[in-house]
Design a protein around this motif. Sequence first.
Motif, PDB file in Angstrom:
ATOM      1  N   TRP A  12      14.154 -14.431 -60.946  1.00  0.00           N
ATOM      2  CA  TRP A  12      14.383 -13.374 -61.838  1.00  0.00           C
ATOM      3  C   TRP A  12      15.399 -13.914 -62.596  1.00  0.00           C
ATOM      4  O   TRP A  12      15.702 -13.550 -63.908  1.00  0.00           O
ATOM      5  CB  TRP A  12      14.851 -12.212 -61.144  1.00  0.00           C
ATOM      6  CG  TRP A  12      14.980 -10.698 -61.886  1.00  0.00           C
ATOM      7  CD1 TRP A  12      14.222 -10.014 -62.445  1.00  0.00           C
ATOM      8  CD2 TRP A  12      16.413 -10.467 -62.283  1.00  0.00           C
ATOM      9  NE1 TRP A  12      14.859  -9.100 -62.880  1.00  0.00           N
ATOM     10  CE2 TRP A  12      16.321  -9.309 -63.080  1.00  0.00           C
ATOM     11  CE3 TRP A  12      17.617 -10.997 -62.096  1.00  0.00           C
ATOM     12  CZ2 TRP A  12      17.454  -8.558 -63.599  1.00  0.00           C
ATOM     13  CZ3 TRP A  12      18.843 -10.427 -62.567  1.00  0.00           C
ATOM     14  CH2 TRP A  12      18.835  -9.105 -63.154  1.00  0.00           C
ATOM     15  N   ILE A  13      16.523 -14.414 -62.074  1.00  0.00           N
ATOM     16  CA  ILE A  13      17.830 -14.783 -62.863  1.00  0.00           C
ATOM     17  C   ILE A  13      17.401 -15.627 -63.923  1.00  0.00           C
ATOM     18  O   ILE A  13      17.818 -15.742 -65.162  1.00  0.00           O
ATOM     19  CB  ILE A  13      18.802 -15.400 -61.916  1.00  0.00           C
ATOM     20  CG1 ILE A  13      19.430 -14.420 -61.189  1.00  0.00           C
ATOM     21  CG2 ILE A  13      19.949 -16.297 -62.803  1.00  0.00           C
ATOM     22  CD1 ILE A  13      20.033 -14.902 -59.769  1.00  0.00           C
ATOM     23  N   GLU A  15      14.330 -16.192 -65.447  1.00  0.00           N
ATOM     24  CA  GLU A  15      13.682 -15.309 -66.470  1.00  0.00           C
ATOM     25  C   GLU A  15      14.510 -14.339 -67.146  1.00  0.00           C
ATOM     26  O   GLU A  15      14.552 -14.580 -68.623  1.00  0.00           O
ATOM     27  CB  GLU A  15      12.780 -14.243 -65.794  1.00  0.00           C
ATOM     28  CG  GLU A  15      11.754 -13.570 -66.557  1.00  0.00           C
ATOM     29  CD  GLU A  15      10.939 -12.305 -65.758  1.00  0.00           C
ATOM     30  OE1 GLU A  15      10.862 -12.643 -64.555  1.00  0.00           O
ATOM     31  OE2 GLU A  15      11.155 -11.415 -66.259  1.00  0.00           O
ATOM     32  N   GLN A  16      15.863 -13.845 -66.587  1.00  0.00           N
ATOM     33  CA  GLN A  16      16.576 -13.154 -67.539  1.00  0.00           C
ATOM     34  C   GLN A  16      17.451 -14.170 -68.553  1.00  0.00           C
ATOM     35  O   GLN A  16      17.748 -13.974 -69.592  1.00  0.00           O
ATOM     36  CB  GLN A  16      17.834 -12.540 -66.771  1.00  0.00           C
ATOM     37  CG  GLN A  16      17.188 -11.245 -65.847  1.00  0.00           C
ATOM     38  CD  GLN A  16      16.412 -10.447 -66.621  1.00  0.00           C
ATOM     39  OE1 GLN A  16      16.807  -9.796 -67.602  1.00  0.00           O
ATOM     40  NE2 GLN A  16      15.020 -10.206 -66.291  1.00  0.00           N
ATOM     41  N   SER A  17      17.780 -15.382 -68.141  1.00  0.00           N
ATOM     42  CA  SER A  17      18.461 -16.466 -68.865  1.00  0.00           C
ATOM     43  C   SER A  17      17.513 -16.711 -70.174  1.00  0.00           C
ATOM     44  O   SER A  17      18.101 -16.816 -71.206  1.00  0.00           O
ATOM     45  CB  SER A  17      18.748 -17.610 -68.022  1.00  0.00           C
ATOM     46  OG  SER A  17      19.706 -18.458 -68.653  1.00  0.00           O
ATOM     47  N   ARG A  19      15.191 -14.790 -71.397  1.00  0.00           N
ATOM     48  CA  ARG A  19      15.191 -13.701 -72.363  1.00  0.00           C
ATOM     49  C   ARG A  19      16.431 -13.477 -73.005  1.00  0.00           C
ATOM     50  O   ARG A  19      16.330 -12.882 -74.260  1.00  0.00           O
ATOM     51  CB  ARG A  19      14.889 -12.361 -71.401  1.00  0.00           C
ATOM     52  CG  ARG A  19      14.526 -11.241 -72.069  1.00  0.00           C
ATOM     53  CD  ARG A  19      14.198  -9.975 -71.128  1.00  0.00           C
ATOM     54  NE  ARG A  19      15.472  -9.823 -70.375  1.00  0.00           N
ATOM     55  CZ  ARG A  19      16.483  -9.098 -70.941  1.00  0.00           C
ATOM     56  NH1 ARG A  19      16.361  -8.747 -72.381  1.00  0.00           N
ATOM     57  NH2 ARG A  19      17.705  -8.940 -70.353  1.00  0.00           N
ATOM     58  N   LEU A  20      17.724 -13.911 -72.486  1.00  0.00           N
ATOM     59  CA  LEU A  20      18.886 -13.655 -73.316  1.00  0.00           C
ATOM     60  C   LEU A  20      19.390 -14.716 -74.095  1.00  0.00           C
ATOM     61  O   LEU A  20      20.167 -14.658 -74.980  1.00  0.00           O
ATOM     62  CB  LEU A  20      20.027 -13.380 -72.020  1.00  0.00           C
ATOM     63  CG  LEU A  20      20.042 -12.061 -71.342  1.00  0.00           C
ATOM     64  CD1 LEU A  20      20.776 -12.044 -70.147  1.00  0.00           C
ATOM     65  CD2 LEU A  20      20.234 -10.802 -72.405  1.00  0.00           C
ATOM     66  N   TRP A  31      24.341  -6.444 -71.077  1.00  0.00           N
ATOM     67  CA  TRP A  31      23.230  -6.629 -70.088  1.00  0.00           C
ATOM     68  C   TRP A  31      24.068  -6.799 -68.733  1.00  0.00           C
ATOM     69  O   TRP A  31      23.544  -5.943 -67.713  1.00  0.00           O
ATOM     70  CB  TRP A  31      22.304  -7.820 -70.236  1.00  0.00           C
ATOM     71  CG  TRP A  31      21.601  -8.251 -69.309  1.00  0.00           C
ATOM     72  CD1 TRP A  31      20.459  -7.553 -68.907  1.00  0.00           C
ATOM     73  CD2 TRP A  31      21.847  -9.007 -68.212  1.00  0.00           C
ATOM     74  NE1 TRP A  31      19.778  -8.140 -67.728  1.00  0.00           N
ATOM     75  CE2 TRP A  31      20.781  -9.000 -67.254  1.00  0.00           C
ATOM     76  CE3 TRP A  31      22.807 -10.144 -68.062  1.00  0.00           C
ATOM     77  CZ2 TRP A  31      20.542 -10.140 -66.184  1.00  0.00           C
ATOM     78  CZ3 TRP A  31      22.862 -10.976 -66.829  1.00  0.00           C
ATOM     79  CH2 TRP A  31      21.740 -10.814 -66.138  1.00  0.00           C
ATOM     80  N   ARG A  35      24.184  -4.224 -65.745  1.00  0.00           N
ATOM     81  CA  ARG A  35      23.178  -4.557 -64.391  1.00  0.00           C
ATOM     82  C   ARG A  35      24.114  -4.570 -63.143  1.00  0.00           C
ATOM     83  O   ARG A  35      23.952  -4.421 -61.969  1.00  0.00           O
ATOM     84  CB  ARG A  35      22.804  -6.107 -64.379  1.00  0.00           C
ATOM     85  CG  ARG A  35      21.969  -6.652 -63.345  1.00  0.00           C
ATOM     86  CD  ARG A  35      20.769  -6.275 -63.056  1.00  0.00           C
ATOM     87  NE  ARG A  35      20.460  -6.553 -61.727  1.00  0.00           N
ATOM     88  CZ  ARG A  35      19.477  -6.240 -60.989  1.00  0.00           C
ATOM     89  NH1 ARG A  35      18.513  -5.525 -61.697  1.00  0.00           N
ATOM     90  NH2 ARG A  35      19.065  -6.779 -59.738  1.00  0.00           N
ATOM     91  N   VAL A 158      22.492 -17.426 -67.916  1.00  0.00           N
ATOM     92  CA  VAL A 158      22.610 -16.696 -66.718  1.00  0.00           C
ATOM     93  C   VAL A 158      22.198 -17.699 -65.615  1.00  0.00           C
ATOM     94  O   VAL A 158      21.103 -18.405 -65.617  1.00  0.00           O
ATOM     95  CB  VAL A 158      21.845 -15.363 -66.527  1.00  0.00           C
ATOM     96  CG1 VAL A 158      22.192 -14.779 -65.034  1.00  0.00           C
ATOM     97  CG2 VAL A 158      21.922 -14.444 -67.619  1.00  0.00           C
TER      98      VAL A 158
END
Length: 237
Positions: A12-13, A15-17, A19-20, A31, A35, A158
């Motif tokens: 998940w981390i 993926e967020q990285s 995305r950002l 964000w 969060r 991230v």
Amino acid sequence: MVRTASLEELGWIAEQSRRLEGCSPEEILTWAVERYFPRFTMATGLGPEGCVIISMLAKIEPRSYIFNLDTGYQFRETLELRDRMNEKYGIQIDLQRPELSVLDYERLHGGPVYTHDSDRCCHDRKIAVLHRVAMDYDAWATGIRRDQSPTRADTPIVKWDKKFGLVKVSPLACWTKKDVWKRILDEQVPYNPLHDQNYPSVGCQPCTRAVQPGEDERAGRWSGSTKTECGLHTGKD
Ligand code: SF4
């Protein structure tokens, strides 16, 4: 005990990285605050990047817990900058200190430890303190930029920081030094006057020197040794 992340959380981390990537520092911080606040923190050495992030956080979530690792060896100018930041942004940058004062620490070791074992000194006066603080938080922000040094070139926005058991957010990873100074000058963000005296990176007084023209911006840190990082931002330690 340092917290570990599950495989699912690591995915998940990552993926967020991804995305950002390409988002502005403010969007990344927003964000992170949405969060993780109030379990979101920031450790700052009050460098140009840290001051810029603080100026952003003061608008996004001024109640974020921001602290400085006060080793007892910092420049007077750095501590004065903390006061100016507090005043300008109406915040309170906390000082987190090692258990032993400099006097007691040097008495215990028969003199300054940084002269012969800087890794030990950084561990005792920075890393151990951050471990203590990290226990109360889930995520932290740092001012790392990819173009600061070869060791920072791959910094994700991230990541899971396994050393401290926290999610590590680097909102300025994609910014250049020029971007940082443009923001400082445009918004009159306070900064350390030592930067105007050829100290692009300011750490503890005994381990920081001015740099010469053409040198890497972190060349003045632990000059004369192979050490390039205090251990806060490496897998080492
Ligand atoms: S930077 Fe130097 S004085 Fe500061 S904690 Fe590390 S070794 Fe000690």
